[in-house]
Design a protein around this motif. Sequence first.
Motif, short mmCIF file in Angstrom:
data_model
loop_
_atom_site.label_atom_id
_atom_site.label_comp_id
_atom_site.label_asym_id
_atom_site.label_seq_id
_atom_site.Cartn_x
_atom_site.Cartn_y
_atom_site.Cartn_z
N UNK A 75 0.86 -1.18 0.00
CA UNK A 75 0.00 0.00 0.00
C UNK A 75 0.89 1.23 0.00
N UNK A 76 0.61 2.17 -0.89
CA UNK A 76 1.37 3.41 -0.98
C UNK A 76 0.48 4.51 -0.40
N UNK A 77 1.02 5.22 0.60
CA UNK A 77 0.25 6.24 1.31
C UNK A 77 1.06 7.52 1.35
N UNK A 78 0.53 8.57 0.73
CA UNK A 78 1.23 9.85 0.66
C UNK A 78 0.55 10.87 1.57
N UNK A 79 1.34 11.42 2.48
CA UNK A 79 0.81 12.35 3.47
C UNK A 79 0.47 13.70 2.84
#
Length: 102
Positions: free
Chosen positions: A9-13
């Motif tokens: 999972x790629x999660x960008x703040x």
Amino acid sequence: MKNQFISEAVLKAREGKRAALKEALLKLINPTRSEPGCLYYILFEDKNNEGTFYMREAFRDKAAFEFHTETFHFKNFAAQMDSLLEEPIQLIELAQVSDPEM
């Protein structure tokens, strides 16, 4: 294992939300690892793109992953996603093509 569900999972703040996103993701680790179908659940941060996190995860099968998405701890995180993430989670499903290095 053929039926394992492995993903990244790629999660960008959002701007200014890196610390809050990291804290929220770290809170998922122990309860997720305690789920009966969880094989591993590991959080990484991109060294070259601060605030971009990768959750490498493997579950016994797709049903175990779906169970994970229905847990209290995951739903609690999901309720915060709009305020923490710059864009929707990108979930990359992976198929293992080599044996693990030993």
